[in-house]
Design an enzyme around this catalytic site. Structure first.
Site, PDB file in Angstrom:
ATOM      1  N   HIS A 123       0.569 -11.473   1.759  1.00  0.00           N
ATOM      2  CA  HIS A 123      -0.469 -10.729   1.047  1.00  0.00           C
ATOM      3  C   HIS A 123      -1.122 -11.564  -0.042  1.00  0.00           C
ATOM      4  CE1 HIS A 123      -1.646  -6.324  -0.049  1.00  0.00           C
ATOM      5  NE2 HIS A 123      -2.670  -7.136  -0.141  1.00  0.00           N
ATOM      6  N   TYR A 156       0.812  -1.215   0.000  1.00  0.00           N
ATOM      7  CA  TYR A 156       0.000   0.000   0.000  1.00  0.00           C
ATOM      8  C   TYR A 156       0.851   1.273   0.000  1.00  0.00           C
ATOM      9  CZ  TYR A 156      -3.780  -3.161   1.543  1.00  0.00           C
ATOM     10  OH  TYR A 156      -4.679  -4.181   1.662  1.00  0.00           O
TER      11      TYR A 156
END
Length: 273
Positions: free
Chosen positions: A102, A44
């Site tokens: 992730h 992110y």
């Protein structure tokens, strides 16, 4: 009790794609609304902003539940642990509460990344560990490989997507699911059923969707920059959907709408639906 299922952690504030002052304002509003669980990720690019926002909040560390995720580019012996140490530095923490992979390792060989994840926990970098975006088959593989509990498989989960295979795998493996894209990035609002059901409870369409997810047994992860919406997304614990309304919402699985797949993430696995 699984850390994600503690009452204060069932509602998590997601930080993607926020950065800078926008993120800090949203986190401050989330703290004010009552959120104590926050989700970020290396991919992110906002761990440092998230760490600063949480530090500025003044909330004691032991009241917070902080999740971050290791990106696939760091799934190697050389890069994994330094990347986690950098995440901790950016977040201003000596450990995170939940550290996730992730994505599954591109190509499907998940053993090394799971072993590295366990090593990170053993080094004290994370209180608990888990996975994200794993298929049902991968969940079964992970159960065989991991020698520590995997506290979640964080997946796209909302009423417009049939995830019964993943729910069955969660029951089989003991790896609980948790939800991201909980309102399908707004796609649910195109379907009048949710607002119609909400009217009977004095709740919004979003609140109905989030409550449905909670009643399916999953923690929710939501993001907004609007304080009213942030608070509304948090205020979903004071009503219960009837079994009839749960069934009506279940039927929306047939829409088959997926937000995150190979179109957005080329190395995404072949999902179960």
């Amino acid at each position: 009790m699984n850390i994600m299922f503690q009452k204060t952690n069932q509602r998590m504030f997601g930080t993607f794609p926020l950065k800078g002052d926008t993120l800090r304002a949203a986190v401050a509003a989330a703290i004010d609304a009552g959120y104590r669980a926050f989700d970020t990720a290396q991919a992110y690019g906002n761990e440092a902003d998230t760490g600063l926002a949480l530090a500025e909040s003044g909330i004691p560390r032991d009241e917070l539940c902080i999740t971050t995720k290791v990106t696939v580019e760091n799934f190697s012996q050389e890069r994994f642990m330094p990347s986690v140490e950098q995440s901790l530095q950016d977040l201003k923490l000596d450990r995170v509460d939940i550290l996730l992979l992730h994505w599954p390792t591109p190509g499907g060989d998940i053993r090394l990344s799971l072993e590295l994840l366990q090593d990170a926990q053993e080094r004290g970098f994370a209180s608990t560990v888990g996975i994200s975006n794993y298929t049902a088959a991968m969940m079964r593989q992970a159960k065989q490989i991991a020698s520590v509990p995997l506290v979640t498989n964080q997946v796209e989960f909302h009423p417009l997507l049939d995830q019964r295979k993943l729910l069955a795998a969660a029951n089989e493996t003991g790896i609980p699911l948790s939800s991201y894209c909980s309102v399908a990035r707004g796609e649910v609002f195109k379907h009048p059923l949710f607002a119609e059901i909400g009217a009977a409870y004095g709740k919004s369409a979003a609140q109905v969707v989030l409550r449905w997810i909670l009643q399916k047994g999953l923690p929710i992860n939501t993001m907004s920059t609007k304080p009213d919406n942030i608070r509304s997304n948090f205020d979903v614990m004071d009503f219960t959907l009837s079994s009839i309304d749960m069934g009506r919402i279940d039927a929306m699985n047939a829409v088959g709408y997926r937000v995150v797949g190979k179109r957005l993430i080329p190395y995404a696995p072949d999902f179960d639906v």
